[in-house]
Scaffold this motif. Structure first.
Motif, PDB file in Angstrom:
ATOM      1  N   GLY A  39       0.794  -1.221   0.000  1.00  0.00           N
ATOM      2  CA  GLY A  39       0.000   0.000   0.000  1.00  0.00           C
ATOM      3  C   GLY A  39       0.826   1.270   0.000  1.00  0.00           C
ATOM      4  O   GLY A  39       0.538   2.226  -0.737  1.00  0.00           O
ATOM      5  N   SER A  40       1.856   1.318   0.821  1.00  0.00           N
ATOM      6  CA  SER A  40       2.677   2.525   0.926  1.00  0.00           C
ATOM      7  C   SER A  40       3.375   2.837  -0.394  1.00  0.00           C
ATOM      8  O   SER A  40       3.407   3.996  -0.834  1.00  0.00           O
ATOM      9  N   ASP A  41       3.914   1.800  -1.056  1.00  0.00           N
ATOM     10  CA  ASP A  41       4.594   2.013  -2.350  1.00  0.00           C
ATOM     11  C   ASP A  41       3.596   2.479  -3.417  1.00  0.00           C
ATOM     12  O   ASP A  41       3.922   3.331  -4.248  1.00  0.00           O
ATOM     13  N   LEU A  42       2.389   1.925  -3.381  1.00  0.00           N
ATOM     14  CA  LEU A  42       1.390   2.356  -4.362  1.00  0.00           C
ATOM     15  C   LEU A  42       1.025   3.820  -4.146  1.00  0.00           C
ATOM     16  O   LEU A  42       0.891   4.583  -5.113  1.00  0.00           O
ATOM     17  N   CYS A  43       0.874   4.237  -2.904  1.00  0.00           N
ATOM     18  CA  CYS A  43       0.575   5.649  -2.621  1.00  0.00           C
ATOM     19  C   CYS A  43       1.683   6.555  -3.138  1.00  0.00           C
ATOM     20  O   CYS A  43       1.409   7.625  -3.707  1.00  0.00           O
ATOM     21  N   ASP A  44       2.927   6.137  -2.967  1.00  0.00           N
ATOM     22  CA  ASP A  44       4.058   6.932  -3.452  1.00  0.00           C
ATOM     23  C   ASP A  44       4.019   7.052  -4.973  1.00  0.00           C
ATOM     24  O   ASP A  44       4.320   8.116  -5.539  1.00  0.00           O
ATOM     25  N   SER A  45       3.652   5.944  -5.640  1.00  0.00           N
ATOM     26  CA  SER A  45       3.589   5.970  -7.106  1.00  0.00           C
ATOM     27  C   SER A  45       2.456   6.871  -7.586  1.00  0.00           C
ATOM     28  O   SER A  45       2.628   7.694  -8.491  1.00  0.00           O
ATOM     29  N   ILE A  46       1.284   6.729  -6.969  1.00  0.00           N
ATOM     30  CA  ILE A  46       0.129   7.519  -7.385  1.00  0.00           C
ATOM     31  C   ILE A  46       0.374   9.004  -7.166  1.00  0.00           C
ATOM     32  O   ILE A  46      -0.088   9.843  -7.955  1.00  0.00           O
ATOM     33  N   ALA A  47       1.095   9.354  -6.134  1.00  0.00           N
ATOM     34  CA  ALA A  47       1.365  10.763  -5.825  1.00  0.00           C
ATOM     35  C   ALA A  47       2.121  11.465  -6.947  1.00  0.00           C
ATOM     36  O   ALA A  47       2.097  12.698  -7.040  1.00  0.00           O
ATOM     37  N   LYS A  48       2.773  10.693  -7.826  1.00  0.00           N
ATOM     38  CA  LYS A  48       3.541  11.282  -8.932  1.00  0.00           C
ATOM     39  C   LYS A  48       2.737  11.374 -10.222  1.00  0.00           C
ATOM     40  O   LYS A  48       3.251  11.827 -11.242  1.00  0.00           O
ATOM     41  N   MET A  49       1.476  10.937 -10.189  1.00  0.00           N
ATOM     42  CA  MET A  49       0.637  10.913 -11.394  1.00  0.00           C
ATOM     43  C   MET A  49      -0.347  12.077 -11.335  1.00  0.00           C
ATOM     44  O   MET A  49      -1.491  11.926 -10.923  1.00  0.00           O
ATOM     45  N   ASP A  50       0.073  13.248 -11.774  1.00  0.00           N
ATOM     46  CA  ASP A  50      -0.772  14.429 -11.614  1.00  0.00           C
ATOM     47  C   ASP A  50      -1.880  14.529 -12.659  1.00  0.00           C
ATOM     48  O   ASP A  50      -2.711  15.439 -12.590  1.00  0.00           O
ATOM     49  N   GLN A  51      -1.930  13.587 -13.636  1.00  0.00           N
ATOM     50  CA  GLN A  51      -2.993  13.600 -14.639  1.00  0.00           C
ATOM     51  C   GLN A  51      -4.045  12.519 -14.396  1.00  0.00           C
ATOM     52  O   GLN A  51      -5.004  12.399 -15.154  1.00  0.00           O
ATOM     53  N   LEU A  52      -3.891  11.759 -13.339  1.00  0.00           N
ATOM     54  CA  LEU A  52      -4.759  10.612 -13.079  1.00  0.00           C
ATOM     55  C   LEU A  52      -6.191  11.066 -12.808  1.00  0.00           C
ATOM     56  O   LEU A  52      -6.446  11.922 -11.969  1.00  0.00           O
TER      57      LEU A  52
ATOM     58  N   ILE B  33      -3.779   2.262   2.244  1.00  0.00           N
ATOM     59  CA  ILE B  33      -3.555   3.370   1.312  1.00  0.00           C
ATOM     60  C   ILE B  33      -3.843   4.707   2.000  1.00  0.00           C
ATOM     61  O   ILE B  33      -4.287   5.662   1.375  1.00  0.00           O
ATOM     62  N   HIS B  34      -3.552   4.768   3.286  1.00  0.00           N
ATOM     63  CA  HIS B  34      -3.882   5.960   4.066  1.00  0.00           C
ATOM     64  C   HIS B  34      -2.807   7.040   3.989  1.00  0.00           C
ATOM     65  O   HIS B  34      -3.077   8.192   4.334  1.00  0.00           O
ATOM     66  N   ASN B  35      -1.622   6.688   3.539  1.00  0.00           N
ATOM     67  CA  ASN B  35      -0.509   7.653   3.559  1.00  0.00           C
ATOM     68  C   ASN B  35      -0.225   8.228   2.175  1.00  0.00           C
ATOM     69  O   ASN B  35       0.899   8.142   1.674  1.00  0.00           O
ATOM     70  N   MET B  36      -1.223   8.792   1.560  1.00  0.00           N
ATOM     71  CA  MET B  36      -1.068   9.430   0.252  1.00  0.00           C
ATOM     72  C   MET B  36      -0.587  10.860   0.475  1.00  0.00           C
ATOM     73  O   MET B  36      -1.332  11.710   0.976  1.00  0.00           O
TER      74      MET B  36
END
Length: 915
Positions: free
Chosen positions: A710-723, A738-741
């Motif tokens: 979950g933590s790694d996925l949050c880190d990845s999603i945080a870099k997707m500003d067009q999502l 997924i609480h640590n976005m």
């Protein structure tokens, strides 16, 4: 002497210069440079500009032939540009070993550098020749006031008939309602008959989708009938729609059943219990075809089940097979002028000026009382100055009033803002009549075809969506369905418009639809849609110029066809009964769009990596579970869709089981990806970390996420500003950590989470643009509701086994923009209270299998916008409270439509028993 010397020099130049250019291009390509290809891009721009600038010129044979050659040449130039990209593959790698790889790759690469350099020289000379032919025609044949596109206005004007503007058609509308809702308790067949464009389908659709009609029947099916459509396909379509609505799984052998077996299935289904059915056959042209369908599939008149069959047809002979006939006539004065004013000015109360009123008789005569012609002509004129109207009408009148609707439609095509709009509209001729095509499919196809050019500060997707909006505003394209939050879901063109664009597309060699008896000169076509029955398409045909191929049926010799289509850019085999990936696709190196949706393919070959220009790969509904490593070579890939659903059917509604695909390590190299759905998380968790490289993603689906990921996925999603869309499914419904976005994608509009959350993440408070939210198995506490109801744009909320609470308290002003609420299997929920102003915009409420819920929400009577209440498998005591005279009746009596269902099957409306 001097003259001879000059001629000699000229002749030498014509020989020496091409040879010099050939050597120069060869050296540049060997080095991986782009100089020659940049010159080709400039040539392509010039050629495309000439094609656009001569689009409205006189259709003399010389010009038509030259334009056709120019379009073929543009396609060849794009192919060369694709090939040249390969030679630049190692351009920026200066390590000695990699330099050796670069030169080795470019020397032995296919096609060879010599061949490509030769083609560049040849194509550039052809560009110059066609420039000389086409340039004199630029600007000729322009009709003042017609061929010059004006600024779009009256965007607020929608299709009059589809939104209930029925002046002049009140009588057929009332008759259809009367026959459908009244009469005897056995099968009745009602036919709407009239000429094309008079509004038969619009009227049938209006009644079919009316909420009162929906509640009166518990079985519904709409079928559009093509002349060439086989009876078996129609029967298969009927049973598929009936079973889907009833949430019943189709038998695995459905595709191999014969007509008798399919008709038997339909008969047995409709004769069960108290099933009441309404079935529409739209655009039937032959009496025999209708009679065969009635005899085969639908219970006869002597069976007591209440059934209504609505038929639309232009053929009066069809009426002999029907019980009731409703003639839909052309509009007469003053209704035709009233409709025109409504469409052109947005209201019937606006009195146009004298300049327009003087044209009234000419306008109404031209439209001949056809709502379709009025619709399109009003859109055509509304974006022009009133001083131009007379010239436009005069041009249309030259062709006579016979076939006025067709002439108006043709003019509306010529009037489109630019060549790109025209190509996008003509593309609907690739689909069968009355087809609906999804928003995303159209955008991706148009981009792959090259119709959409990137504009300043706009992506190609944004430009394509603007084209869609423009075509709808001009009333040449219709929005068939929209999401409740406003975004169009799919589109279609009117049947008469389809007929016009199909003819125009064939006249201009834009595309061809291959039906039985219409397979001549296919060698010249650029786009082909094969819609024949199995075995009907001839084998001895070469398709060397073909750029686009749609195969929707089983064609035994499809591999042979693909082998002759080396220039193919778009290939769709959706729904074809193929079980293996055709090896001939491996050679289609110019392919940009590959659709294998709903085929039986289970494995992709390593040679998939040959398709280095591919932008869209659609594997939805296939059995593919793993992607080959060579997919990493497809650096141009924008959209990767690879998932399927296994929806468990009755007796209880459970969440659909979703299957994604395993992807190779290194997937983060595909940095152009916009859509990536659905990826299965690997055991080593490397894939989740690699997602951080996909910064251009707009849609992401992740499957089998474990708590530790979950933590790694949050880190990845945080870099997707067009999502804009995220779907996350936990492994076996375990905890979703997924609480640590740290950063929430600012464009996020759709969020689907399956797995335990226990509490709503705090970052939910930053979801200012979220419109759709689905939570499944979340086990949320009561405090979580407070966060959800504060989301400012939330329009759809689904909670499936998502709450561990016995009550929901919606505070004043909560859920202020919510339009759809779906509560499913909230077994501990006892009561819901809606305090003042909460859910004030709610249109539809769905309550499914909430066994402990005692009553409808307190405060439901305040939901004045609420139109529909759907109750699935609710206890009898819950339903009893709603009946007339009981406790909850006053809370729901303002709701127009209340439906209840047993075991997922529509059981009817309780509206009558409540009042």
């Amino acid at each position: 002497m001097e003259i001879g010397l000059t001629l000699g020099r000229g002749a030498a130049a014509t020989v020496v210069k091409p040879a010099f250019d050939r050597v120069q291009y060869w050296i540049e390509l060997l080095q991986g440079k782009h100089t020659s290809t940049e010159e080709m891009v400039n040539d392509l721009d010039i050629l495309e500009g000439l094609i656009k600038d001569t689009d409205s010129s006189s259709a003399i044979h010389t010009l038509k032939a030259a334009r056709g050659q120019a379009e073929d040449l543009c396609a060849s130039i794009r192919d060369v540009l694709d090939d040249a990209k390969r030679f630049a593959r190692y351009n920026h790698q200066h390590v000695p070993l990699r330099c050796i790889r670069k030169y080795t790759h470019n020397i032995v690469g296919k096609p060879s550098i010599c061949e490509t350099a030769e083609r560049i020289v040849k194509l550039r000379s052809q560009v110059r020749r066609l420039q000389e032919i086409l340039t004199p025609f630029v600007g000729q044949g322009m009709v003042p006031g017609i061929a010059q596109a004006g600024r779009l206005q009256n965007h607020h004007v929608a299709h009059a008939l589809t939104e209930g503007h029925w002046e002049g058609m009140e009588q057929p509308k009332a008759s259809l309602f009367q026959y459908v809702l009244g009469g005897e308790d056995h099968r009745q067949v009602i036919v709407l008959v009239g000429m094309p464009g008079v509004g038969k389908t619009s009227l049938a659709r209006y009644v079919y989708e009316d909420n009162q009609v929906k509640g009166h029947f518990n079985c519904h099916a709409w079928m559009t009938v093509e002349d060439s459509c086989a009876t078996k396909q129609l029967l298969l379509g009927i049973i598929s729609r009936l079973y889907e609505e009833a949430n019943v799984r189709l038998p695995d052998a459905i595709n191999i059943m014969d007509e008798d077996e399919l008709s038997g299935m339909i008969q047995r289904f409709l004769k069960q219990g108290e099933r009441r059915y309404v079935i529409v056959f739209d655009a039937i042209s032959r009496r025999g075809q209708l009679k065969l369908l009635l005899d085969l599939a639908l219970p006869d008149k002597n069976h007591p089940n209440y059934g209504r069959v609505i038929v639309t047809s232009r053929n009066k002979d069809v009426t002999e097979a029907c019980d009731h006939t409703i003639t839909v006539a052309q509009l007469t004065s003053p209704n035709d002028w009233s409709l025109f004013c409504y469409k052109a000015f947005g209201s019937t109360n606006i009195h146009p000026g004298e300049e327009v009123c003087q044209l009234r008789e000419r306008i109404t005569k031209l439209c001949a009382g056809l709502p379709l012609a009025i619709d399109v002509l009003s859109a055509l004129l509304a974006k022009k100055e009133h001083s131009q109207w007379s010239n436009i009408i005069s041009e249309l009148e030259r062709h006579g009033n016979l076939g006025a609707a067709t002439e108006i439609l043709e003019t509306s095509i010529n009037e489109l803002p630019n060549m790109g709009h025209k190509s996008c509209l003509l593309y609907f001729s690739m689909f069968p009549k009355s087809s609906t095509v999804s928003h995303n499919t159209l955008v991706r196809l148009w981009i792959a075809e090259g119709f959409i050019k990137r504009q300043t500060r706009q992506t190609r997707q944004a430009v394509a969506e603007k084209y869609l909006s423009d075509l709808v505003d001009l009333h040449v394209l219709m929005v068939e369905h929209s999401y409740k939050y406003g975004r169009p879901k799919n589109y279609k063109v009117h049947d008469l418009m389809h007929q016009v664009i199909q003819k125009k597309a064939e006249d201009e060699d834009f595309c061809a639809s291959s039906c039985v008896g219409n397979q001549q000169a296919l060698e010249k076509v650029r786009r082909l849609s094969i819609q024949t029955k199995e075995g009907d398409f001839r084998q001895n045909v070469s398709l060397s110029k073909l750029q686009t191929l749609f195969i929707s049926n089983k064609i035994p010799h499809a591999p042979k066809l693909l082998a002759s289509t080396i220039a193919l850019k778009v290939l769709s085999m959706e729904g074809s009964l193929i079980e293996e990936f055709p090896k001939e696709i491996n050679n289609l190196t110019h392919l940009r769009y590959l659709n294998l949706r709903n085929t039986k393919i289970a494995r992709l070959p390593m040679s998939l990596g040959n398709l280095t220009n591919l932008e869209t790969l659609n594997l939805k509904g296939t059995l593919v579970s793993e992607l080959p490593k060579t997919i990493l070579k497809i650096q141009s890939l924008h959209h990767l869709l690879a998932y399927r659903y296994d929806a468990p059917k009755r007796p209880e509604r459970h969440p659909e089981v979703i299957f994604g695909v395993k992807v190779p390590k290194g997937i983060g190299q595909l940095k152009e990806l916009r859509t990536f759905s659905v990826v299965v998380v690997d055991k080593e968790s490397k894939i989740v970390k690699e997602l951080s490289n996909l910064k251009k993603l707009r849609r992401l689906g992740v499957l089998n996420l474990r708590r530790k990921d979950g933590s790694d996925l949050c880190d990845s999603i945080a870099k997707m500003d067009q999502l804009s869309s995220i779907s996350i499914t936990a492994m076996d419904d375990e905890y979703l950590d997924i609480h640590n976005m740290s950063v929430v994608p600012p464009q996020l509009q759709r969020l689907y989470l399956r797995g335990q959350l226990q509490v709503v993440p705090q970052w939910f408070t930053s979801l200012h643009r979220l419109v759709r939210l689905r939570l499944s198995g979340s086990s949320l506490n009561e405090d979580s509701i407070n966060i959800l109801q504060s989301l400012p744009q939330l329009a759809e909320l689904s909670l499936i086994r998502a709450l561990n609470v016995d009550q929901i308290q919606c505070q004043t002003g909560g859920f202020r923009n919510l339009k759809i609420l779906d509560l499913d299997q909230l077994h501990s929920l006892v009561s819901i209270a809606l305090h003042g102003g909460s859910m004030k915009n709610l249109r539809k409420m769905i309550i499914r299998n909430c066994r402990s819920l005692q009553m409808v929400p307190l405060g439901t009577e305040q939901l004045i916008q609420l139109e529909e209440l759907h109750l699935f498998d609710m206890p009898n005591y819950f339903l009893e409270r709603l009946r007339n005279g009981n406790e909850d009746h006053t809370r729901v009596q303002h709701i127009r439509n209340i439906f209840y269902y047993r075991k997922g099957f529509p059981h009817g409306s309780i509206e009558a028993t409540m009042r």
